[in-house]
Design a protein around this motif. Structure first.
Motif, PDB file in Angstrom:
ATOM      1  N   HIS A  10       0.825  -1.213   0.000  1.00 33.16           N
ATOM      2  CA  HIS A  10       0.000   0.000   0.000  1.00 33.16           C
ATOM      3  C   HIS A  10       0.864   1.269   0.000  1.00 33.16           C
ATOM      4  O   HIS A  10       0.478   2.274  -0.600  1.00 33.16           O
ATOM      5  N   HIS A  11       2.037   1.217   0.643  1.00 31.16           N
ATOM      6  CA  HIS A  11       2.979   2.341   0.528  1.00 31.16           C
ATOM      7  C   HIS A  11       3.312   2.560  -0.952  1.00 31.16           C
ATOM      8  O   HIS A  11       3.481   3.692  -1.395  1.00 31.16           O
ATOM      9  N   GLY A  12       3.413   1.473  -1.703  1.00 34.40           N
ATOM     10  CA  GLY A  12       3.709   1.562  -3.134  1.00 34.40           C
ATOM     11  C   GLY A  12       2.613   2.322  -3.876  1.00 34.40           C
ATOM     12  O   GLY A  12       2.900   3.120  -4.778  1.00 34.40           O
ATOM     13  N   ILE A  44      -7.221   6.061   4.403  1.00 36.63           N
ATOM     14  CA  ILE A  44      -7.466   4.630   4.606  1.00 36.63           C
ATOM     15  C   ILE A  44      -6.232   3.961   5.212  1.00 36.63           C
ATOM     16  O   ILE A  44      -6.319   3.144   6.127  1.00 36.63           O
ATOM     17  N   HIS A  45      -5.053   4.349   4.714  1.00 36.63           N
ATOM     18  CA  HIS A  45      -3.805   3.734   5.189  1.00 36.63           C
ATOM     19  C   HIS A  45      -3.595   3.996   6.683  1.00 36.63           C
ATOM     20  O   HIS A  45      -3.304   3.076   7.447  1.00 36.63           O
ATOM     21  N   THR A  46      -3.735   5.247   7.089  1.00 42.97           N
ATOM     22  CA  THR A  46      -3.508   5.546   8.511  1.00 42.97           C
ATOM     23  C   THR A  46      -4.582   4.868   9.362  1.00 42.97           C
ATOM     24  O   THR A  46      -4.289   4.393  10.453  1.00 42.97           O
ATOM     25  N   ILE A  48      -6.168   1.899   8.813  1.00 44.42           N
ATOM     26  CA  ILE A  48      -5.934   0.462   9.035  1.00 44.42           C
ATOM     27  C   ILE A  48      -4.698   0.244   9.905  1.00 44.42           C
ATOM     28  O   ILE A  48      -4.661  -0.696  10.689  1.00 44.42           O
ATOM     29  N   GLU A  49      -3.718   1.116   9.791  1.00 41.33           N
ATOM     30  CA  GLU A  49      -2.555   0.970  10.675  1.00 41.33           C
ATOM     31  C   GLU A  49      -2.952   1.244  12.123  1.00 41.33           C
ATOM     32  O   GLU A  49      -2.586   0.493  13.028  1.00 41.33           O
ATOM     33  N   GLU A  50      -3.698   2.313  12.331  1.00 37.76           N
ATOM     34  CA  GLU A  50      -4.023   2.703  13.709  1.00 37.76           C
ATOM     35  C   GLU A  50      -5.023   1.752  14.353  1.00 37.76           C
ATOM     36  O   GLU A  50      -4.971   1.497  15.549  1.00 37.76           O
ATOM     37  N   GLU A 108      10.543   4.946   7.493  1.00 42.82           N
ATOM     38  CA  GLU A 108      10.836   4.595   8.889  1.00 42.82           C
ATOM     39  C   GLU A 108      10.104   3.315   9.292  1.00 42.82           C
ATOM     40  O   GLU A 108      10.675   2.435   9.938  1.00 42.82           O
ATOM     41  N   GLU A 109       8.847   3.222   8.879  1.00 44.77           N
ATOM     42  CA  GLU A 109       8.090   1.990   9.168  1.00 44.77           C
ATOM     43  C   GLU A 109       8.776   0.792   8.518  1.00 44.77           C
ATOM     44  O   GLU A 109       8.927  -0.265   9.139  1.00 44.77           O
ATOM     45  N   GLU A 110       9.196   0.969   7.271  1.00 46.09           N
ATOM     46  CA  GLU A 110       9.774  -0.159   6.538  1.00 46.09           C
ATOM     47  C   GLU A 110      11.153  -0.545   7.069  1.00 46.09           C
ATOM     48  O   GLU A 110      11.502  -1.723   7.102  1.00 46.09           O
TER      49      GLU A 110
END
Ligand SMILES: [Fe+2]
Ligand SMILES: [Fe+2]
Length: 159
Positions: A10-12, A44-46, A48-50, A108-110
């Motif tokens: 999803h970062h991609g 959406i990304h933040t 599902i992460e949170e 940083e996450e990766e």
């Protein structure tokens, strides 16, 4: 698919939208559409992460609190971009700042958080990955979820 792989994929999606928008001319209609898509995918990304990933990551990574804070910072940068006319010179400047912010946070996450999360074990990461994918699809497809995402974007734009 494992949770970290779902998020890297999803970062991609986010990176490719950032690159396409950055390489487009001023106020092209397609550029506006891609910007909306980027803002919604980032939302959406933040989410599902949170809601799903960070609570599990907390057990094995010290980066979780910082990452929550970085999401709020990205929210602020998104608000600035949405309130800056796309045809103005300032837009490119604000967009570059948002792009750098997303790149730095995702990197940083990766580099740090996801490798730390291998300590959760393969089975847990697979299960978590399934939940992330289902929630991602649900947020993209459900009419109610979509309406809320668009409402958030358009509210930010008008404030
Ligand atoms: Fe994040
Ligand atoms: Fe992320």
């Amino acid at each position: 698919m494992k949770a970290d792989d779902v998020l890297i994929e999803h970062h991609g999606v986010l990176r490719s939208l950032l690159t396409r928008i950055a390489s487009m001319p001023g106020s092209d209609g397609e550029r506006r559409r891609l910007l909306d898509e980027l803002i919604d995918e980032l939302n959406i990304h933040t989410k599902i992460e949170e809601q799903l990933f960070y609570p599990a990551a907390r057990a094995v990574s010290r980066l979780v609190d910082i990452s929550f804070a970085e999401h709020r910072q990205l929210d602020d940068q998104v608000a600035v971009v949405l309130r800056t006319p796309i045809e103005s010179e300032r837009f490119d400047e604000e967009f570059r700042a948002l792009r750098a912010g997303v790149e730095e946070h995702a990197g940083e996450e990766e580099r740090i958080m996801f490798p730390e999360c291998r300590a959760l074990g393969e089975a847990e990461l697979e299960a978590l990955g399934g939940r992330l994918q289902r929630r991602l699809e649900q947020l993209r497809r459900s009419k109610v979820a979509r309406a809320l995402i668009v409402l958030k974007r358009e509210t930010l734009r008008r404030v």
